[in-house]
Design a protein around this motif. Structure first.
Motif, PDB file in Angstrom:
ATOM      1  N   TYR A 105       0.687  -2.815  28.717  1.00  0.00           N
ATOM      2  CA  TYR A 105      -0.764  -2.643  28.802  1.00  0.00           C
ATOM      3  C   TYR A 105      -1.103  -1.156  28.922  1.00  0.00           C
ATOM      4  O   TYR A 105      -0.397  -0.395  29.599  1.00  0.00           O
ATOM      5  N   THR A 106      -2.191  -0.741  28.270  1.00  0.00           N
ATOM      6  CA  THR A 106      -2.577   0.668  28.240  1.00  0.00           C
ATOM      7  C   THR A 106      -4.056   0.817  28.556  1.00  0.00           C
ATOM      8  O   THR A 106      -4.899   0.083  28.031  1.00  0.00           O
ATOM      9  N   PHE A 107      -4.355   1.777  29.420  1.00  0.00           N
ATOM     10  CA  PHE A 107      -5.727   2.127  29.791  1.00  0.00           C
ATOM     11  C   PHE A 107      -6.177   3.235  28.840  1.00  0.00           C
ATOM     12  O   PHE A 107      -5.663   4.353  28.892  1.00  0.00           O
ATOM     13  N   SER A 108      -7.117   2.933  27.964  1.00  0.00           N
ATOM     14  CA  SER A 108      -7.528   3.861  26.916  1.00  0.00           C
ATOM     15  C   SER A 108      -9.010   4.215  27.056  1.00  0.00           C
ATOM     16  O   SER A 108      -9.883   3.380  26.817  1.00  0.00           O
ATOM     17  N   LEU A 109      -9.272   5.463  27.447  1.00  0.00           N
ATOM     18  CA  LEU A 109     -10.647   5.941  27.560  1.00  0.00           C
ATOM     19  C   LEU A 109     -11.198   6.307  26.188  1.00  0.00           C
ATOM     20  O   LEU A 109     -10.496   6.909  25.361  1.00  0.00           O
ATOM     21  N   ASP A 110     -12.454   5.960  25.936  1.00  0.00           N
ATOM     22  CA  ASP A 110     -13.080   6.361  24.676  1.00  0.00           C
ATOM     23  C   ASP A 110     -13.241   7.877  24.608  1.00  0.00           C
ATOM     24  O   ASP A 110     -13.033   8.490  23.556  1.00  0.00           O
ATOM     25  N   ARG A 111     -13.610   8.502  25.751  1.00  0.00           N
ATOM     26  CA  ARG A 111     -13.800   9.952  25.800  1.00  0.00           C
ATOM     27  C   ARG A 111     -13.131  10.496  27.059  1.00  0.00           C
ATOM     28  O   ARG A 111     -13.616  10.255  28.170  1.00  0.00           O
ATOM     29  N   PRO A 112     -12.059  11.243  26.920  1.00  0.00           N
ATOM     30  CA  PRO A 112     -11.410  11.807  28.096  1.00  0.00           C
ATOM     31  C   PRO A 112     -12.115  13.034  28.654  1.00  0.00           C
ATOM     32  O   PRO A 112     -11.815  13.489  29.750  1.00  0.00           O
ATOM     33  N   VAL A 113     -13.071  13.590  27.892  1.00  0.00           N
ATOM     34  CA  VAL A 113     -13.884  14.726  28.343  1.00  0.00           C
ATOM     35  C   VAL A 113     -15.351  14.340  28.182  1.00  0.00           C
ATOM     36  O   VAL A 113     -15.780  13.949  27.088  1.00  0.00           O
ATOM     37  N   VAL A 114     -16.123  14.447  29.274  1.00  0.00           N
ATOM     38  CA  VAL A 114     -17.535  14.058  29.237  1.00  0.00           C
ATOM     39  C   VAL A 114     -18.376  15.150  29.893  1.00  0.00           C
ATOM     40  O   VAL A 114     -17.864  15.972  30.651  1.00  0.00           O
ATOM     41  N   GLU A 115     -19.658  15.108  29.600  1.00  0.00           N
ATOM     42  CA  GLU A 115     -20.575  16.075  30.180  1.00  0.00           C
ATOM     43  C   GLU A 115     -20.886  15.709  31.629  1.00  0.00           C
ATOM     44  O   GLU A 115     -20.727  14.566  32.049  1.00  0.00           O
ATOM     45  N   SER A 116     -21.341  16.694  32.382  1.00  0.00           N
ATOM     46  CA  SER A 116     -21.743  16.458  33.761  1.00  0.00           C
ATOM     47  C   SER A 116     -23.112  15.778  33.795  1.00  0.00           C
ATOM     48  O   SER A 116     -23.954  16.005  32.923  1.00  0.00           O
ATOM     49  N   GLY A 117     -23.314  14.925  34.796  1.00  0.00           N
ATOM     50  CA  GLY A 117     -24.593  14.236  34.927  1.00  0.00           C
ATOM     51  C   GLY A 117     -24.559  13.206  36.025  1.00  0.00           C
ATOM     52  O   GLY A 117     -23.492  12.888  36.579  1.00  0.00           O
ATOM     53  N   ALA A 118     -25.731  12.687  36.355  1.00  0.00           N
ATOM     54  CA  ALA A 118     -25.845  11.727  37.452  1.00  0.00           C
ATOM     55  C   ALA A 118     -25.477  10.315  37.028  1.00  0.00           C
ATOM     56  O   ALA A 118     -25.114   9.489  37.868  1.00  0.00           O
ATOM     57  N   ALA A 119     -25.576  10.000  35.747  1.00  0.00           N
ATOM     58  CA  ALA A 119     -25.251   8.658  35.244  1.00  0.00           C
ATOM     59  C   ALA A 119     -24.603   8.798  33.874  1.00  0.00           C
ATOM     60  O   ALA A 119     -25.213   8.507  32.846  1.00  0.00           O
ATOM     61  N   ASN A 179     -17.747  -6.355  26.854  1.00  0.00           N
ATOM     62  CA  ASN A 179     -18.323  -7.064  25.721  1.00  0.00           C
ATOM     63  C   ASN A 179     -17.281  -7.984  25.098  1.00  0.00           C
ATOM     64  O   ASN A 179     -16.120  -8.020  25.511  1.00  0.00           O
ATOM     65  N   ALA A 180     -17.679  -8.708  24.076  1.00  0.00           N
ATOM     66  CA  ALA A 180     -16.801  -9.711  23.471  1.00  0.00           C
ATOM     67  C   ALA A 180     -15.560  -9.100  22.825  1.00  0.00           C
ATOM     68  O   ALA A 180     -14.518  -9.751  22.731  1.00  0.00           O
ATOM     69  N   SER A 181     -15.653  -7.848  22.397  1.00  0.00           N
ATOM     70  CA  SER A 181     -14.513  -7.208  21.739  1.00  0.00           C
ATOM     71  C   SER A 181     -13.510  -6.622  22.733  1.00  0.00           C
ATOM     72  O   SER A 181     -12.455  -6.120  22.335  1.00  0.00           O
ATOM     73  N   GLY A 182     -13.856  -6.655  24.032  1.00  0.00           N
ATOM     74  CA  GLY A 182     -12.934  -6.167  25.047  1.00  0.00           C
ATOM     75  C   GLY A 182     -13.202  -4.765  25.546  1.00  0.00           C
ATOM     76  O   GLY A 182     -12.418  -4.227  26.331  1.00  0.00           O
ATOM     77  N   THR A 183     -14.304  -4.138  25.129  1.00  0.00           N
ATOM     78  CA  THR A 183     -14.645  -2.795  25.601  1.00  0.00           C
ATOM     79  C   THR A 183     -15.442  -2.888  26.900  1.00  0.00           C
ATOM     80  O   THR A 183     -16.433  -3.615  26.990  1.00  0.00           O
ATOM     81  N   TRP A 184     -14.991  -2.120  27.896  1.00  0.00           N
ATOM     82  CA  TRP A 184     -15.671  -2.057  29.186  1.00  0.00           C
ATOM     83  C   TRP A 184     -16.594  -0.839  29.212  1.00  0.00           C
ATOM     84  O   TRP A 184     -16.257   0.216  28.664  1.00  0.00           O
ATOM     85  N   SER A 185     -17.752  -0.968  29.875  1.00  0.00           N
ATOM     86  CA  SER A 185     -18.679   0.162  29.964  1.00  0.00           C
ATOM     87  C   SER A 185     -19.362   0.179  31.321  1.00  0.00           C
ATOM     88  O   SER A 185     -19.604  -0.864  31.935  1.00  0.00           O
ATOM     89  N   THR A 186     -19.661   1.392  31.781  1.00  0.00           N
ATOM     90  CA  THR A 186     -20.358   1.600  33.041  1.00  0.00           C
ATOM     91  C   THR A 186     -20.874   3.029  33.058  1.00  0.00           C
ATOM     92  O   THR A 186     -20.744   3.763  32.064  1.00  0.00           O
ATOM     93  N   THR A 187     -21.469   3.441  34.162  1.00  0.00           N
ATOM     94  CA  THR A 187     -21.863   4.841  34.346  1.00  0.00           C
ATOM     95  C   THR A 187     -21.266   5.354  35.647  1.00  0.00           C
ATOM     96  O   THR A 187     -21.062   4.588  36.599  1.00  0.00           O
ATOM     97  N   LEU A 188     -20.983   6.653  35.680  1.00  0.00           N
ATOM     98  CA  LEU A 188     -20.459   7.303  36.880  1.00  0.00           C
ATOM     99  C   LEU A 188     -21.318   8.509  37.225  1.00  0.00           C
ATOM    100  O   LEU A 188     -21.869   9.178  36.336  1.00  0.00           O
ATOM    101  N   ASP A 189     -21.412   8.793  38.514  1.00  0.00           N
ATOM    102  CA  ASP A 189     -22.100   9.991  38.980  1.00  0.00           C
ATOM    103  C   ASP A 189     -21.109  11.153  38.895  1.00  0.00           C
ATOM    104  O   ASP A 189     -20.191  11.266  39.729  1.00  0.00           O
ATOM    105  N   LEU A 190     -21.288  11.997  37.901  1.00  0.00           N
ATOM    106  CA  LEU A 190     -20.383  13.120  37.669  1.00  0.00           C
ATOM    107  C   LEU A 190     -21.145  14.434  37.744  1.00  0.00           C
ATOM    108  O   LEU A 190     -20.946  15.341  36.930  1.00  0.00           O
ATOM    109  N   THR A 191     -22.010  14.537  38.734  1.00  0.00           N
ATOM    110  CA  THR A 191     -22.798  15.762  38.884  1.00  0.00           C
ATOM    111  C   THR A 191     -21.927  16.940  39.316  1.00  0.00           C
ATOM    112  O   THR A 191     -22.316  18.097  39.112  1.00  0.00           O
TER     113      THR A 191
END
Length: 300
Positions: free
Chosen positions: A73-87, A133-145
């Motif tokens: 099993y592998t944990f695969s992030l869509d984007r390993p680098v993201v912008e800063s923000g509250a959500a 979702n039905a295809s198996g992709t997980w989504s959420t938001t994080l506080d990355l301020t």
């Protein structure tokens, strides 16, 4: 006469040569018979030792969360680098042994998957529950301020399988000022935490290599809280991370009354500093108390 002596000596030398060869052959057989088993045992010894080493290695359990892939099993992030923000939107998949996104999970602590995010300096702890979702992709938001390197942990159980915790790195570019300065772990130990008007204390020593019990006692405005509400199927949820490498510990709540004390069983693999994060729910709101403990060496 001289020629006749040579004809007489040649057969004699030939016989002597044949006898000598036969003697050497028999001697070799004799020596081989004597040293053969020992040589075989010597050759087998490294293999035996290697087998013993493998058994010992198999007995050592790798702490959770240090690997992005485990057991197929592998944990695969869509984007390993993201912008800063509250959500900030975060999306990822858990890929199974065949490479396809996993869509079949067992429910654990009322959820299919728990996502924990913590900055590398052990600040900005977040425990969230993404949607799939039905295809198996997980989504959420994080506080990355607060920019910096983060470690994400996906804690889940494939349907019919064993619980797995996988880790992945997430980078938030910007002015990163570790608190405290990296790579030193937080020190000294802190077993009292104040959050949102609550005071929480931890009691109990944790020893490496054994199951230890820690007790958390929760007070609000000087009064002990005795009406905690279930959160993730228990009256508290505790996450422990080893400070040196952010190894993720599985901590199990013990059954008991709704406060003021909630007990947990902690299995720490090694001595050293650990950061603990306690989530508890009261009056409809989830609060997080943070601690630092020092795990003592266990008996060999």
């Amino acid at each position: 006469m001289h020629f006749g002596r040579q004809e007489l000596d040649a057969p004699t030398k030939l016989v002597g040569f044949v006898v000598g060869i036969a003697f050497l052959f028999l001697a070799a057989l004799f020596v081989g018979d004597k040293i053969g088993p020992d040589a075989g045992a010597t050759a087998a010894t490294p293999h035996t030792d290697h087998g013993a080493h493998d058994e010992g290695a198999a007995a050592v359990v790798m702490p959770a969360g240090l690997q992005a892939s485990q057991g197929g099993y592998t944990f695969s992030l869509d984007r390993p680098v993201v912008e800063s923000g509250a959500a900030v939107p975060i999306a990822f998949t858990i890929r199974g042994p065949g490479g396809a996104a996993l869509t079949d999970y067992d429910v654990m602590h009322t959820k299919e998957l728990h996502l924990v995010a913590v900055r590398r300096d052990l600040t900005d702890f977040q425990h969230v529950h993404p949607t799939r979702n039905a295809s198996g992709t997980w989504s959420t938001t994080l506080d990355l301020t607060r920019p910096g390197p983060y470690r994400l942990f996906a804690d889940f159980t494939p349907a019919g399988g064993e619980n797995i915790t996988l880790g992945a790195e997430l980078s938030v570019p910007g002015d990163y000022r570790p608190q405290p300065p990296s790579p030193q772990p937080p020190s000294p130990p802190n077993v009292t935490s104040s959050t949102d008007g609550y005071s929480v204390t931890l009691a109990g020593a944790v020893t490496a290599g054994t199951s230890s019990t820690v007790a958390s006692t929760i007070e609000q405005n000087g009064r002990k809280v005795t009406d905690l509400e279930p959160y993730l199927g228990a009256y508290g949820h505790l996450v422990a991370l080893r400070a040196d490498d952010l190894a993720y510990l599985h901590v199990h709540p013990e059954e008991g009354p709704p406060g003021p004390t909630v007990d947990f069983t902690v299995d720490a693999p090694t001595a050293g500093m650990y950061a603990l994060y306690l989530d508890f729910q009261h009056e409809g709101v989830v609060h997080t108390a943070e601690f630092t403990i020092e795990v003592q060496e266990g008996q060999a």
